[in-house]
Design an enzyme around this catalytic site. Structure first.
Site, PDB file in Angstrom:
ATOM      1  N   SER A 153       0.855  -1.183   0.000  1.00 17.54           N
ATOM      2  CA  SER A 153       0.000   0.000   0.000  1.00 17.54           C
ATOM      3  C   SER A 153       0.891   1.232   0.000  1.00 17.54           C
ATOM      4  O   SER A 153       1.954   1.243   0.642  1.00 17.54           O
ATOM      5  CB  SER A 153      -0.939  -0.006   1.217  1.00 17.54           C
ATOM      6  N   GLU A 154       0.469   2.270  -0.723  1.00 20.35           N
ATOM      7  CA  GLU A 154       1.333   3.424  -0.987  1.00 20.35           C
ATOM      8  C   GLU A 154       1.886   4.072   0.285  1.00 20.35           C
ATOM      9  O   GLU A 154       2.950   4.671   0.270  1.00 20.35           O
ATOM     10  CB  GLU A 154       0.573   4.504  -1.777  1.00 20.35           C
TER      11      GLU A 154
END
Lengths: 236, 224
Positions: free
Chosen positions: B48-49
């Site tokens: 996830s970013e």
């Protein structure tokens, strides 16, 4: 002796003046230095340029800073969220300017500022509206746009632990932009849930070395953004 | 004509194509459904970013932690083997071509792989891009997950994108409720198509030239 501890959030932000560029850590509700932002509201500085991934939620923290008309310009990657009414209203009324930056480009611009890099070429945004007007270069057959470092006057950061040298640890995904923003600002101000004795943080566990930090203030029980929004809290 | 696949069924179909050991980012929106349908026996790591590698599913409400959210700001868990990093390292994973795959939603995909998924360019809309442009250029493979047509019946697969681009030539494969389509240098090649649709009908619903791939399979999924 090096002692970066200050007694209160008010003292920590006392020299932030009108027109300053302020980096604010956090991604969504994780890592927002809400108490420092509230101290900045009390301090009264106006015409700020604020850099944050988002643009505030509910009516506390960054959203409250916006609602108090202290922010002239937001630099962020994604201003909308389920509770971003404060920003949206001001933006639609033309009362705040917006610069949208791709998230990885924002992170790297901050890192470049902290690392003394004069600019960098990234493939992100090539051929898109966010790459328009930027110098481009083809390197090994791939196109890149030139991006510049993003320096700031101040950074407001939430950490988990800090010592008097300014060494920091973060908690889980509250780390996000914190280590980068600490590097990129002239003066970095940190609120930490607890203060450790010097040597109380394992050197191998330090995420942000103290050299990138100027002030630390203990905020043992930081506000929960989620609960504040549920309660409908407003600041001030 | 038979209905196309549901979104869950498209997610199931995409999950079949993710190999054991892959490191994957699922974009916000429809693509997150893919995580619900991973084939048993494959170890797949989600990124996830916001600095998370090894993301696990949403925990029950009493186990949620405000400091543990994903890029969509949803509460998550960490699986054994997970790690946390800052945003520059997280986007180095993306831009530095370390992610095997990213699944992204789409407003439009063009015949050359151009992706538009961040802005319709509408007057008065508040722009926001997040990490979409980095993912579009960075992941080693980009799959677009999208309805074949808009609710008004307009094709989302088009000869040239009319919406502002997220990335040039970004998409490698398109999964829709009607078909699985590869973006190739020679054009769009249909690998699979739902039963009960003939190729002329699929052409009529697609805004760019398409040809059947060498072997045209059936796009099907169990009831989900």
């Amino acid at each position: 002796m090096i002692d970066k501890r200050v007694a209160s959030v008010a003292e920590a932000v006392a020299d932030i003046t009108d027109g300053a560029t302020v980096l604010i850590g956090g991604f969504g509700e994780a890592g927002s230095p809400t108490e420092l932002i509230h101290a900045l509201i009390d301090r009264g500085a106006r015409g700020l340029t604020v850099v944050n991934n988002n643009a505030g939620n509910g009516h506390i923290g960054l959203a409250a800073l916006l609602e108090q008309r202290r922010v002239a310009r937001m630099i962020c990657t994604y201003p909308r969220s389920s509770h971003s009414e404060a920003f949206e209203e001001l933006y639609r009324a033309g009362e705040v300017a917006l610069e949208v930056v791709p998230q990885g480009t924002l992170a790297e611009r901050l890192r470049a500022a902290g690392a003394g890099i004069g600019g960098f070429y990234t493939p992100t945004a090539v051929g898109t509206p966010l790459g328009e007007g930027k110098e481009t270069r083809t390197i090994d057959g791939r196109d890149y746009v030139l991006e510049y470092p993003l320096h700031a006057d101040f950074a407001l950061i939430k950490a988990e632990r800090a010592d008097r040298w300014g060494n920091l640890t973060y908690r889980l995904a509250a780390r996000n932009f914190g280590p980068l923003m600490c590097m990129a600002a002239e003066t970095t101000i940190v609120q930490a849930r607890s203060l450790a004795e010097l040597g109380g943080i394992d050197p191998e566990a330090v995420v942000t070395p103290g050299i990138f930090v100027d002030r630390v203030v203990a905020v043992p029980e930081p506000m929960s953004e989620r609960e504040a929004i549920l309660r409908g809290d407003r600041y001030p | 004509m038979k209905q196309g696949l549901t979104r869950n069924q498209v997610a199931w179909r995409i999950a079949r194509d993710i190999p054991d050991g892959a490191i994957v980012n699922l974009g916000i929106g429809q693509p997150v459904l893919v995580a619900n349908f991973l084939p048993a026996g494959r170890e797949i790591v989600f990124h996830s970013e916001n600095g998370i590698l090894g993301m696990g599913p949403e925990p029950p409400e009493d186990a949620q932690d405000e400091d543990l959210i994903n890029a969509g700001k949803q509460p998550i868990t960490l699986l054994p083997g997970a790690s946390i990093c800052h945003h520059a390292d997280s986007f180095a994973m993306i831009r530095g071509r370390h992610l095997d795959l990213c699944v992204l939603g789409a407003f439009q995909v063009a015949a050359n792989g151009d992706l538009a998924n961040w802005s319709t360019g509408a007057e008065g809309a508040i722009p926001g891009v997040g990490g979409a442009m980095d993912l579009a250029v960075g992941a080693r493979a980009v799959y677009a997950m999208t309805d074949h047509c808009t609710r008004r019946g307009e094709p989302k697969i088009v000869a040239r994108a009319t919406y502002p681009l997220t990335g040039r030539g970004a998409v490698d494969r398109i999964y829709t409720d009607l078909a699985v389509i590869d973006v190739t240098p020679a054009g769009l090649a249909v690998r699979e198509m739902v039963r009960g649709l003939d190729f002329a009908e699929l052409r009529a619903r697609t805004g760019a030239p398409i040809e059947p791939a060498d072997r045209l399979g059936v796009l099907e999924a169990p009831e989900l």
